[in-house]
Design an enzyme around this catalytic site. Structure first.
Site, PDB file in Angstrom:
ATOM      1  N   ARG A  59       0.841  -1.255   0.023  1.00 59.03           N
ATOM      2  CA  ARG A  59      -0.032   0.079  -0.098  1.00 59.03           C
ATOM      3  C   ARG A  59       0.821   1.268  -0.029  1.00 59.03           C
ATOM      4  O   ARG A  59       0.481   2.568   0.287  1.00 59.03           O
ATOM      5  CB  ARG A  59      -0.857   0.042   1.160  1.00 59.03           C
ATOM      6  CG  ARG A  59      -0.173  -0.047   2.398  1.00 59.03           C
ATOM      7  CD  ARG A  59      -1.224  -0.083   3.582  1.00 59.03           C
ATOM      8  NE  ARG A  59      -0.504  -0.255   4.929  1.00 59.03           N
ATOM      9  CZ  ARG A  59      -1.321  -0.414   6.080  1.00 59.03           C
ATOM     10  NH1 ARG A  59      -2.611   0.068   6.224  1.00 59.03           N
ATOM     11  NH2 ARG A  59      -0.586  -0.660   7.217  1.00 59.03           N
ATOM     12  N   ARG A 148      15.063  -1.861   3.056  1.00 56.88           N
ATOM     13  CA  ARG A 148      14.910  -2.658   4.426  1.00 56.88           C
ATOM     14  C   ARG A 148      15.839  -3.777   4.411  1.00 56.88           C
ATOM     15  O   ARG A 148      16.285  -4.072   3.400  1.00 56.88           O
ATOM     16  CB  ARG A 148      13.444  -3.163   4.415  1.00 56.88           C
ATOM     17  CG  ARG A 148      12.319  -2.001   4.406  1.00 56.88           C
ATOM     18  CD  ARG A 148      11.187  -2.291   3.364  1.00 56.88           C
ATOM     19  NE  ARG A 148      10.117  -1.112   3.002  1.00 56.88           N
ATOM     20  CZ  ARG A 148       9.306  -0.927   4.001  1.00 56.88           C
ATOM     21  NH1 ARG A 148       9.113  -1.257   5.043  1.00 56.88           N
ATOM     22  NH2 ARG A 148       8.439   0.124   3.521  1.00 56.88           N
ATOM     23  N   ASP A 217      11.213  -6.905   7.385  1.00 61.69           N
ATOM     24  CA  ASP A 217      10.602  -6.124   6.363  1.00 61.69           C
ATOM     25  C   ASP A 217      10.354  -4.359   6.882  1.00 61.69           C
ATOM     26  O   ASP A 217      10.067  -3.743   6.070  1.00 61.69           O
ATOM     27  CB  ASP A 217       9.432  -6.531   5.538  1.00 61.69           C
ATOM     28  CG  ASP A 217       8.476  -6.926   6.315  1.00 61.69           C
ATOM     29  OD1 ASP A 217       8.513  -7.817   7.257  1.00 61.69           O
ATOM     30  OD2 ASP A 217       7.222  -6.285   6.420  1.00 61.69           O
TER      31      ASP A 217
END
Length: 453
Positions: A59, A148, A217
């Site tokens: 998202r 990440r 993550d």
């Protein structure tokens, strides 16, 4: 809508632009920004200890990078809609979680803790289906990089060492340029990430912040606080505090965060082994415990207003023990301690009254007083230094909840703006805002936050 002028200045954006009628459209992704090249990033990750081979920005949409004289800032829309990695989701974000991220990223910056930043939040009447029907929102967030740990894990799991090297070289060139021409740049890169993560964990623990979802993550390669979900600041001191209702096993409890930081770094080191020997990776990881301990002792010593060193540990552990056993509010105690009178126990009555077990406090306070006198500490100088270390204002869950209700129920973002301004200056007295430093009301204990948002 709420707009963060401080963040706008960072990227050279005139804050007056937010007053343009079309501003909400640009800030929510409804209108295209010239020069933007939207992408969604791919990554994997260990979620609650279990490896998920493909995650990615489900998202979040990266618009591009703004170059400034102080470096680049990536701009990312969170909640703007479907991406290739939405995994049967809708790609949207609900207003309540968006407000929490918008406010907390700026609150952490005000506290001096490395974090992503937030430029704006735009609410929408669109319905989003979660545990109940809610309204949507989009946050424009900023960071020097959104890479990440999981960005490396995905290529390791796919057996793509060249992709790992390309990504590592990119990160090193952009964010660790001093390593570019060193022959052992990859182990040194890992070492830098280990140190940055150790510092971040120490800062979280010292201020009483619980992230709630420390999946790999959600771990920044730059040591930034990343992806605000079910976070929480401590009210009454509880080392086992679990801020995430979804974390039924307590994997990410407050007191587990330093160890989880180390565990996550081990997963990153494993993903980087195509670029270095296992021994080199282990050497980099081995510096974590001492680095964390050193930073944590330094920070806690500063909170106490004493010289840092291993001899500070008994005072640190001692006060944490009595805070826990007496259920004392963490932030309120440290702020009150700033005014400790080292010459007269009677002058500390208000501080003493925070503890139901007065004798336990008296015993610790005597040791503290002796330490201050041994250091020839001056109360006025120490108080001023401690005021700059122990915040008066934090983003407590009930404060965020009040702002959320105003925005959701009345479409009123004034409380969001008020908190944004308050939390920019968490160490200032701000007497006009003293109510925001009060103990949380009884109903605050019923607030539940989870991964579902």
């Amino acid at each position: 809508m709420s707009f963060n002028t401080d963040a706008a200045i960072l990227i050279g954006l005139d804050p007056a632009q937010a007053q343009r009628p079309e501003a909400p459209a640009y800030l929510s992704g409804s209108a295209h920004i010239d020069g933007a090249q939207p992408i969604a990033a791919l990554y994997a990750g260990h979620q609650f200890g279990y490896f998920v081979p493909q995650l990615g920005d489900g998202r979040a949409i990266l618009l591009g990078e703004v170059q400034t004289s102080h470096g680049g800032w990536e701009l990312q829309l969170k909640g703007a809609g479907l991406t290739p990695y939405s995994r049967n989701g809708d790609g949207r974000a609900v207003l309540r979680s968006s407000i929490r991220e918008y406010l907390c990223s700026e609150a952490m910056h005000g506290l001096g803790i490395p974090t992503t930043r937030a430029l704006s939040i735009v609410g929408s009447a669109d319905e989003v289906y979660r545990e109940q029907i809610e309204t949507a929102a989009v946050v424009m967030r900023m960071a020097p990089s959104f890479v990440r740990f999981g960005s490396f894990e995905v290529f390791f799991s796919r057996g793509q060492p060249e992709a790992i090297r390309i990504l590592a070289d990119y990160v090193i060139a952009r964010h660790f340029p001093e390593l570019v021409d060193t022959p052992d740049k990859y182990p040194l890169f890992l070492r830098a990430v280990v140190l940055a993560t150790a510092r971040l964990m120490a800062q979280w623990q010292a201020v009483g912040f619980a992230h709630g979802v420390m999946n790999t993550d959600n771990m920044s390669i730059l040591g930034l606080t990343l992806d605000y979900g079910p976070f929480g600041f401590l009210d009454a001191y509880d080392p086992g505090y679990i801020c995430n209702h979804s974390d039924q096993g307590g994997r990410y409890a407050f007191d587990q965060q330093p160890d989880i930081g180390a565990w996550n770094l081990t997963r990153l080191a494993q993903a980087l082994t195509p670029l270095m020997t296992v021994d080199a990776a282990k050497e980099a990881l081995d510096i974590y415990p001492a680095a964390f301990a050193t930073h944590y002792i330094d920070l806690m010593s500063a909170k106490l207003g004493i010289a840092a060193g291993k001899d500070s540990v008994p005072l640190i552990t001692g006060v944490l023990d009595i805070l826990h056993s007496n259920h004392v509010d963490y932030t309120m105690f440290w702020r009150a301690l700033c005014d400790f009178d080292s010459s007269s126990g009677a002058a500390n009555a208000a501080l003493r009254d925070l503890f139901p077990d007065r004798a336990a406090f008296d015993s610790w306070a005597m040791d503290y007083r002796v330490r201050l006198q041994t250091e020839n500490s001056t109360d006025t100088l120490r108080r001023n230094a401690m005021y700059r270390t122990n915040p008066k204002y934090i983003l407590r869950n009930h404060l965020a909840e009040i702002a959320i209700r105003c925005a959701c129920d009345d479409h009123d973002f004034s409380e969001v703006d008020r908190l944004l301004d308050l939390l920019r200056r968490p160490f200032d007295e701000q007497p006009e805002n003293a109510v925001y430093a009060s103990a949380p009301p009884d109903w605050a204990s019923q607030i539940s936050v989870s991964c579902s948002s």
